[in-house]
Design a protein around this motif. Structure first.
Motif, PDB file in Angstrom:
ATOM      1  N   HIS A  62       1.105  -0.840  -0.206  1.00 42.62           N
ATOM      2  CA  HIS A  62       0.566  -0.086   0.023  1.00 42.62           C
ATOM      3  C   HIS A  62       0.708   1.258   0.302  1.00 42.62           C
ATOM      4  O   HIS A  62       1.880   1.354   0.075  1.00 42.62           O
ATOM      5  N   TYR A  63       0.202   2.327  -0.743  1.00 44.45           N
ATOM      6  CA  TYR A  63       0.486   3.820  -0.713  1.00 44.45           C
ATOM      7  C   TYR A  63      -0.286   4.481  -0.424  1.00 44.45           C
ATOM      8  O   TYR A  63      -1.410   4.365  -1.377  1.00 44.45           O
ATOM      9  N   GLN A  64       0.022   5.940  -0.134  1.00 49.25           N
ATOM     10  CA  GLN A  64      -0.589   6.863  -0.592  1.00 49.25           C
ATOM     11  C   GLN A  64      -0.039   7.746  -1.288  1.00 49.25           C
ATOM     12  O   GLN A  64       0.818   8.398  -1.787  1.00 49.25           O
ATOM     13  N   LEU A  65      -0.888   8.703  -2.921  1.00 47.86           N
ATOM     14  CA  LEU A  65      -0.782   9.388  -2.997  1.00 47.86           C
ATOM     15  C   LEU A  65      -0.346  10.537  -2.934  1.00 47.86           C
ATOM     16  O   LEU A  65      -0.768  11.209  -2.224  1.00 47.86           O
ATOM     17  N   ALA A  66       0.447  11.817  -3.468  1.00 48.37           N
ATOM     18  CA  ALA A  66       0.120  13.014  -2.755  1.00 48.37           C
ATOM     19  C   ALA A  66      -0.663  14.081  -3.516  1.00 48.37           C
ATOM     20  O   ALA A  66      -1.864  13.281  -4.377  1.00 48.37           O
ATOM     21  N   HIS A 137      -2.387  11.365   7.788  1.00 47.51           N
ATOM     22  CA  HIS A 137      -3.457  10.534   7.753  1.00 47.51           C
ATOM     23  C   HIS A 137      -4.420  10.232   6.564  1.00 47.51           C
ATOM     24  O   HIS A 137      -3.661   9.843   5.198  1.00 47.51           O
ATOM     25  N   TYR A 138      -4.707   9.049   6.792  1.00 53.72           N
ATOM     26  CA  TYR A 138      -5.643   7.715   5.950  1.00 53.72           C
ATOM     27  C   TYR A 138      -6.008   8.746   4.893  1.00 53.72           C
ATOM     28  O   TYR A 138      -6.983   9.397   5.463  1.00 53.72           O
ATOM     29  N   ASP A 139      -6.297   8.619   3.940  1.00 58.89           N
ATOM     30  CA  ASP A 139      -6.769   8.855   3.029  1.00 58.89           C
ATOM     31  C   ASP A 139      -7.331   8.418   1.461  1.00 58.89           C
ATOM     32  O   ASP A 139      -7.273   7.814   1.239  1.00 58.89           O
ATOM     33  N   ARG A 140      -8.880   7.844   1.314  1.00 56.65           N
ATOM     34  CA  ARG A 140      -9.619   6.579   0.998  1.00 56.65           C
ATOM     35  C   ARG A 140      -8.709   7.296  -0.114  1.00 56.65           C
ATOM     36  O   ARG A 140      -9.280   5.818  -0.878  1.00 56.65           O
ATOM     37  N   GLU A 141      -9.340   8.692  -1.194  1.00 62.86           N
ATOM     38  CA  GLU A 141      -9.030   8.782  -2.701  1.00 62.86           C
ATOM     39  C   GLU A 141      -7.477   8.226  -2.766  1.00 62.86           C
ATOM     40  O   GLU A 141      -7.243   8.619  -3.935  1.00 62.86           O
ATOM     41  N   SER A 142      -6.204   8.696  -2.358  1.00 65.35           N
ATOM     42  CA  SER A 142      -5.651   8.831  -2.297  1.00 65.35           C
ATOM     43  C   SER A 142      -4.595   7.283  -2.278  1.00 65.35           C
ATOM     44  O   SER A 142      -3.887   7.330  -2.326  1.00 65.35           O
ATOM     45  N   GLU A 143      -5.173   6.053  -0.975  1.00 62.96           N
ATOM     46  CA  GLU A 143      -4.622   5.335  -1.268  1.00 62.96           C
ATOM     47  C   GLU A 143      -4.918   3.928  -2.398  1.00 62.96           C
ATOM     48  O   GLU A 143      -5.504   4.416  -3.468  1.00 62.96           O
ATOM     49  N   ARG A 144      -3.131   3.860  -2.824  1.00 64.24           N
ATOM     50  CA  ARG A 144      -3.251   2.962  -3.973  1.00 64.24           C
ATOM     51  C   ARG A 144      -2.591   1.421  -2.982  1.00 64.24           C
ATOM     52  O   ARG A 144      -1.947   1.666  -2.428  1.00 64.24           O
TER      53      ARG A 144
END
Length: 181
Positions: A62-66, A137-144
């Protein structure tokens, strides 16, 4: 805290230095001043705790986008895991390379994971627990996610995979058009 560079630029294995006496031990998990020595400047805004019940389970990658990309610090407080990171940074000389380190309650190591990396782990013991410090913070829209078995990355998981979430099972493989984050 001692910081050992990995083969992936900006990622470190952190060895904690406990103080022990007849009462037990004391160890620092986080020190803003010591983290400055590796260039860390971001604030820790979230701390998560996970329990994974079965040996062989995989969580990730898992990772999150900018703008919600995050730095993570991961510590195993019970059991042991192979902690794995993958460099997804566009233009990085180690793009799509992975690094794994066994972290455990016993060895007291942590992983320092920069922005632009996917993260996951495989439990090497039943009932393994992790503490994860995050700079976003966790962000569902940014999660990949990337697939834990993606042949472009070819992670060598040490034991048979026993448990996965439905979400992690359904992540598609990367194709040659993926150029990073």
């Amino acid at each position: 805290m001692k910081f050992k560079k990995t083969d992936l630029d900006g990622a470190y294995v952190v060895t904690l230095e406990p103080f022990s006496d007849n009462r037990g031990m004391f160890v620092r998990l986080f020190c803003k001043d010591e983290l400055k020595s590796i260039g860390h400047k971001k604030e820790i805004v979230q701390i998560n705790h996970s329990l994974t019940k079965k040996k062989g389970s995989v969580r990730g990658m898992h990772y999150q986008l900018a703008p919600n990309a995050e730095i993570k610090m991961v510590r195993c407080i019970r059991g042991s895991v192979l902690d794995v990171i993958v460099d997804l940074r566009k233009g990085s000389p180690t793009f799509l390379k992975w690094y794994g380190e066994v972290i455990s309650a016993e060895n007291m190591k942590m992983m320092y994971i920069p922005e632009g990396f996917a993260h996951g782990f495989q439990t090497l013991e039943d009932d393994s627990e992790l503490i994860c410090l995050h700079t976003a913070h966790y962000d569902r829209e940014s999660e990949r996610s990337i697939n834990f078995l993606d042949p472009l990355i070819n992670i060598k998981w040490p034991i048979a995979i026993k448990e996965l979430s439905e979400k992690d099972k359904s992540v598609p493989m990367l194709d040659k058009r993926f150029t990073g984050v």
